[in-house]
Write a protein that holds these residues in place. Structure first.
Motif, PDB file in Angstrom:
ATOM      1  N   MET A   5      12.788  23.753  -7.573  1.00 40.80           N
ATOM      2  CA  MET A   5      13.139  22.483  -8.206  1.00 40.80           C
ATOM      3  C   MET A   5      13.634  22.717  -9.621  1.00 40.80           C
ATOM      4  SD  MET A   5      13.415  19.389  -7.697  1.00 40.80           S
ATOM      5  CE  MET A   5      13.090  17.717  -8.106  1.00 40.80           C
ATOM      6  N   SER A   6      13.020  23.650 -10.320  1.00 41.40           N
ATOM      7  CA  SER A   6      13.444  23.939 -11.691  1.00 41.40           C
ATOM      8  C   SER A   6      14.852  24.525 -11.705  1.00 41.40           C
ATOM      9  CB  SER A   6      12.458  24.857 -12.388  1.00 41.40           C
ATOM     10  OG  SER A   6      12.377  26.089 -11.735  1.00 41.40           O
ATOM     11  N   PHE A   7      15.189  25.345 -10.721  1.00 38.92           N
ATOM     12  CA  PHE A   7      16.547  25.877 -10.618  1.00 38.92           C
ATOM     13  C   PHE A   7      17.551  24.741 -10.455  1.00 38.92           C
ATOM     14  CE2 PHE A   7      20.100  27.069  -7.866  1.00 38.92           C
ATOM     15  CZ  PHE A   7      20.702  28.036  -8.652  1.00 38.92           C
ATOM     16  N   ILE A  24      10.692  12.803 -13.113  1.00 35.43           N
ATOM     17  CA  ILE A  24       9.426  13.528 -13.297  1.00 35.43           C
ATOM     18  C   ILE A  24       8.509  12.727 -14.210  1.00 35.43           C
ATOM     19  CG2 ILE A  24       8.358  15.597 -14.297  1.00 35.43           C
ATOM     20  CD1 ILE A  24      10.981  17.085 -13.473  1.00 35.43           C
ATOM     21  N   LEU A  25       9.065  12.236 -15.307  1.00 37.10           N
ATOM     22  CA  LEU A  25       8.259  11.485 -16.276  1.00 37.10           C
ATOM     23  C   LEU A  25       7.743  10.173 -15.703  1.00 37.10           C
ATOM     24  CD1 LEU A  25      10.290  12.186 -19.521  1.00 37.10           C
ATOM     25  CD2 LEU A  25       8.166  13.263 -18.761  1.00 37.10           C
ATOM     26  N   LEU A  40       6.074  21.673 -13.653  1.00 36.46           N
ATOM     27  CA  LEU A  40       7.488  21.628 -13.285  1.00 36.46           C
ATOM     28  C   LEU A  40       8.373  21.779 -14.520  1.00 36.46           C
ATOM     29  CD1 LEU A  40       9.579  21.391 -11.119  1.00 36.46           C
ATOM     30  CD2 LEU A  40       9.303  18.917 -11.161  1.00 36.46           C
ATOM     31  N   LEU A  41       8.074  21.077 -15.592  1.00 34.98           N
ATOM     32  CA  LEU A  41       8.880  21.200 -16.813  1.00 34.98           C
ATOM     33  C   LEU A  41       8.760  22.599 -17.415  1.00 34.98           C
ATOM     34  CD1 LEU A  41       8.202  17.707 -18.400  1.00 34.98           C
ATOM     35  CD2 LEU A  41      10.324  18.507 -17.322  1.00 34.98           C
ATOM     36  N   ARG A  46      11.394  28.256 -18.260  1.00 36.00           N
ATOM     37  CA  ARG A  46      11.075  29.684 -18.271  1.00 36.00           C
ATOM     38  C   ARG A  46      12.052  30.471 -17.408  1.00 36.00           C
ATOM     39  NH1 ARG A  46       7.706  31.729 -13.843  1.00 36.00           N
ATOM     40  NH2 ARG A  46       7.062  33.383 -15.222  1.00 36.00           N
ATOM     41  N   ASN A  47      12.124  31.742 -17.677  1.00 39.11           N
ATOM     42  CA  ASN A  47      12.946  32.652 -16.904  1.00 39.11           C
ATOM     43  C   ASN A  47      12.012  33.535 -16.089  1.00 39.11           C
ATOM     44  OD1 ASN A  47      15.248  33.904 -15.987  1.00 39.11           O
ATOM     45  ND2 ASN A  47      16.006  34.451 -18.008  1.00 39.11           N
TER      46      ASN A  47
END
Length: 151
Positions: A5-7, A24-25, A40-41, A46-47
């Motif tokens: 999801m982050s991607f 999300i919020l 999730l945020l 992050r990598n």
């Protein structure tokens, strides 16, 4: 689920990124879901290695906007929940990364504070100071990066 999801959020166009963050919020207005929103945020910024993602600054700029930090104000349980989630996300990033990697975060925070001062947005400034205070508490302020770059 969070990495995939982050991607999607990182690679989304600006309008879709903003829509995804606000979705999300809207979920984190419900207290039991806050931890999931923070996670999730965190993964969005992050990598895979020990560095923040190159698009972390872009994501953070959306998170620190006045319209984002005030997004849940009209939700029944949401007053302040956005600030709490953004603060918790930055706390987790500050705990997990070296000070050298955090310059983009501090720079974005400083820029947003300066903008809110210039525009006389005292409510937004108060929210930003809450976010900054929670991040500065990590390791007694040793994670604050003194050299400012641009996000």
């Amino acid at each position: 689920m969070s990495p995939s999801m982050s991607f999607l959020l990182r690679t989304a166009p600006d309008k879709q990124l903003e829509k995804g963050i606000k979705r999300i919020l809207s979920e984190v207005a419900d207290p039991p879901k806050r931890t999931g929103g923070v996670t999730l945020l965190y993964y969005v910024m992050r990598n895979t290695d020990a560095k923040l993602h190159s698009k972390a600054g872009r994501v953070l700029r959306f998170l620190l906007k006045d319209s984002t930090l005030s997004f849940c104000d009209n939700f029944p349980q949401g007053s302040g929940s956005t600030v709490e989630v953004v603060s918790s996300t930055l706390e987790r990033i500050c705990k997990d990364y070296k000070v050298e990697e955090l310059s983009v975060i501090w720079n974005c925070l400083y820029q947003e504070v300066n903008k809110s001062i210039l525009n006389k947005q005292s409510v937004h400034l108060s929210r930003l100071l809450t976010v900054i205070t929670s991040a500065v508490r990590i390791k007694k302020g040793l994670k604050v990066h003194g050299k400012l770059l641009y996000c």
